[in-house]
Design a protein around this motif. Structure first.
Motif, PDB file in Angstrom:
ATOM      1  N   PRO A   4       0.705  -1.123  -0.016  1.00  0.00           N
ATOM      2  CA  PRO A   4      -0.078  -0.002  -0.141  1.00  0.00           C
ATOM      3  C   PRO A   4       0.767   1.311   0.005  1.00  0.00           C
ATOM      4  CG  PRO A   4      -0.260  -0.995   2.121  1.00  0.00           C
ATOM      5  CD  PRO A   4       0.463  -1.822   1.349  1.00  0.00           C
ATOM      6  N   VAL A   5       2.076   1.093   0.394  1.00  0.00           N
ATOM      7  CA  VAL A   5       2.924   2.519   0.283  1.00  0.00           C
ATOM      8  C   VAL A   5       2.934   2.974  -1.271  1.00  0.00           C
ATOM      9  CG1 VAL A   5       5.358   3.191   0.374  1.00  0.00           C
ATOM     10  CG2 VAL A   5       4.347   1.816   2.038  1.00  0.00           C
ATOM     11  N   ARG A   6       2.982   2.066  -2.344  1.00  0.00           N
ATOM     12  CA  ARG A   6       2.788   2.381  -3.479  1.00  0.00           C
ATOM     13  C   ARG A   6       1.490   3.159  -3.790  1.00  0.00           C
ATOM     14  NH1 ARG A   6       7.138   0.505  -6.375  1.00  0.00           N
ATOM     15  NH2 ARG A   6       8.264  -1.196  -5.546  1.00  0.00           N
ATOM     16  N   GLU A   7       0.701   2.738  -3.303  1.00  0.00           N
ATOM     17  CA  GLU A   7      -0.626   3.329  -3.448  1.00  0.00           C
ATOM     18  C   GLU A   7      -0.888   4.890  -2.721  1.00  0.00           C
ATOM     19  OE1 GLU A   7      -5.010   2.937  -1.319  1.00  0.00           O
ATOM     20  OE2 GLU A   7      -3.726   1.132  -1.701  1.00  0.00           O
ATOM     21  N   GLY A   8      -0.070   4.971  -1.784  1.00  0.00           N
ATOM     22  CA  GLY A   8      -0.014   6.252  -1.026  1.00  0.00           C
ATOM     23  C   GLY A   8       0.679   7.176  -1.616  1.00  0.00           C
ATOM     24  N   LEU A   9       1.935   6.706  -2.256  1.00  0.00           N
ATOM     25  CA  LEU A   9       2.813   7.664  -3.029  1.00  0.00           C
ATOM     26  C   LEU A   9       1.921   8.226  -4.177  1.00  0.00           C
ATOM     27  CD1 LEU A   9       6.364   5.866  -2.405  1.00  0.00           C
ATOM     28  CD2 LEU A   9       5.465   7.986  -1.632  1.00  0.00           C
ATOM     29  N   ALA A  10       1.638   7.254  -4.910  1.00  0.00           N
ATOM     30  CA  ALA A  10       0.729   7.405  -6.183  1.00  0.00           C
ATOM     31  C   ALA A  10      -0.499   8.487  -5.937  1.00  0.00           C
ATOM     32  CB  ALA A  10       0.107   6.310  -6.883  1.00  0.00           C
ATOM     33  N   LYS A  11      -1.049   8.543  -4.954  1.00  0.00           N
ATOM     34  CA  LYS A  11      -1.942   9.699  -4.600  1.00  0.00           C
ATOM     35  C   LYS A  11      -1.557  10.804  -4.025  1.00  0.00           C
ATOM     36  CE  LYS A  11      -5.628   6.125  -3.891  1.00  0.00           C
ATOM     37  NZ  LYS A  11      -6.802   5.474  -3.030  1.00  0.00           N
ATOM     38  N   ALA A  12      -0.341  10.800  -3.593  1.00  0.00           N
ATOM     39  CA  ALA A  12       0.292  11.893  -2.709  1.00  0.00           C
ATOM     40  C   ALA A  12       0.430  13.026  -3.772  1.00  0.00           C
ATOM     41  CB  ALA A  12       1.735  11.627  -2.138  1.00  0.00           C
ATOM     42  N   GLN A  13       0.112  14.213  -3.251  1.00  0.00           N
ATOM     43  CA  GLN A  13       0.125  15.376  -3.825  1.00  0.00           C
ATOM     44  C   GLN A  13       1.264  16.474  -3.480  1.00  0.00           C
ATOM     45  OE1 GLN A  13      -3.516  17.456  -4.396  1.00  0.00           O
ATOM     46  NE2 GLN A  13      -4.495  15.337  -4.768  1.00  0.00           N
ATOM     47  N   ARG A  14       1.616  16.464  -2.118  1.00  0.00           N
ATOM     48  CA  ARG A  14       2.333  17.449  -1.459  1.00  0.00           C
ATOM     49  C   ARG A  14       3.735  16.925  -0.903  1.00  0.00           C
ATOM     50  NH1 ARG A  14      -2.414  18.295  -0.210  1.00  0.00           N
ATOM     51  NH2 ARG A  14      -1.878  18.238   2.311  1.00  0.00           N
ATOM     52  N   SER A  15       3.180  15.772   0.056  1.00  0.00           N
ATOM     53  CA  SER A  15       4.245  15.142   0.861  1.00  0.00           C
ATOM     54  C   SER A  15       4.301  13.727   1.274  1.00  0.00           C
ATOM     55  CB  SER A  15       4.322  16.036   2.229  1.00  0.00           C
ATOM     56  OG  SER A  15       3.092  15.943   2.948  1.00  0.00           O
ATOM     57  N   ALA A  16       5.355  12.959   1.422  1.00  0.00           N
ATOM     58  CA  ALA A  16       5.190  11.680   1.883  1.00  0.00           C
ATOM     59  C   ALA A  16       6.311  11.529   2.811  1.00  0.00           C
ATOM     60  CB  ALA A  16       5.638  10.580   0.625  1.00  0.00           C
ATOM     61  N   VAL A  17       6.128  11.279   4.242  1.00  0.00           N
ATOM     62  CA  VAL A  17       7.162  11.257   5.312  1.00  0.00           C
ATOM     63  C   VAL A  17       7.121   9.475   5.772  1.00  0.00           C
ATOM     64  CG1 VAL A  17       6.893  13.489   5.687  1.00  0.00           C
ATOM     65  CG2 VAL A  17       5.644  11.924   7.067  1.00  0.00           C
ATOM     66  N   ALA A 155       5.339  14.204  15.733  1.00  0.00           N
ATOM     67  CA  ALA A 155       6.188  13.296  16.141  1.00  0.00           C
ATOM     68  C   ALA A 155       7.168  13.435  15.177  1.00  0.00           C
ATOM     69  CB  ALA A 155       5.711  11.890  16.479  1.00  0.00           C
ATOM     70  N   PHE A 156       6.709  13.349  13.676  1.00  0.00           N
ATOM     71  CA  PHE A 156       7.803  13.179  12.780  1.00  0.00           C
ATOM     72  C   PHE A 156       8.505  14.680  12.767  1.00  0.00           C
ATOM     73  CE2 PHE A 156       9.375  13.895   8.553  1.00  0.00           C
ATOM     74  CZ  PHE A 156      10.031  12.742   8.388  1.00  0.00           C
ATOM     75  N   GLU A 157       7.610  15.560  12.661  1.00  0.00           N
ATOM     76  CA  GLU A 157       8.316  16.965  12.719  1.00  0.00           C
ATOM     77  C   GLU A 157       9.294  17.350  13.694  1.00  0.00           C
ATOM     78  OE1 GLU A 157       8.432  18.792   9.943  1.00  0.00           O
ATOM     79  OE2 GLU A 157       6.888  17.442   9.074  1.00  0.00           O
TER      80      GLU A 157
END
Length: 172
Positions: A4-17, A155-157
């Motif tokens: 599903p990471v590929r799915e998330g990256l395919a739909k991402a428009q601004r950021s992926a962390v 948390a990520f930031e």
């Protein structure tokens, strides 16, 4: 198991962390076995194995759309052999277009962290990855509740702000 990471990256428009917090991942990873046996890629992406190119293409396509991809790794020090392997291979992530930083676990002790590794896309959807004790992926779960997204984003930031860029991080 689908990826599903590929799915998330395919739909991402601004950021992926991507937040990684384990000191060991899949122990049967053939690349890790080759690395332990002394194989190195000498920072040359052209020498990477065939499986790498599909990831590189996905990252390149994603960043070409203007999506910023950041990966933060929280690691114990001294680092494990697996983390040494990841550090040695990170040139490939960066060549594909990812930004990568490292944070010693000691410097993360006062950050409220999620309980497992994750991806977050566009600050709106989180994909948690659950592992067995041996480091195998056993499940993934999408979450979009505002409280979960807020926790993960904060948390990520915090990790990203404290972490050292890959090119400056020295293994101990």
């Amino acid at each position: 198991m689908k990826y599903p990471v590929r799915e998330g990256l395919a739909k991402a428009q601004r950021s992926a962390v991507h937040l990684e917090m384990r000191d060991h991942y899949t122990p049967r990873d053939p690349e890790f076995a080759r690395w332990r046996a002394g194989h190195r890629y000498d920072n040359d992406p052209a020498k990477l194995p065939d499986w790498w190119w599909s990831w590189r293409d996905l990252v390149s396509e994603t960043t070409a759309r203007g999506v910023e991809m950041r990966r933060a790794r929280i690691v114990s020090e001294p680092v494990s052999d697996y983390i040494r392997h990841e550090h040695d291979m990170t040139f490939a992530n960066m060549a594909a277009g990812e930004l990568v930083r490292w944070l010693p676990r000691r410097k993360a002790a006062d950050i409220a962290l999620p309980g497992t590794d994750l991806w977050m896309f566009d600050g709106a959807a989180v994909l948690f990855t659950f592992f067995s004790g041996d480091g195998d992926i056993v499940d993934r779960e999408w979450r979009t509740e505002p409280s979960v997204v807020k926790l993960v984003s904060g948390a990520f930031e915090a990790v990203w702000e404290r972490a050292t860029p890959h090119e400056d991080y020295k293994l101990t």
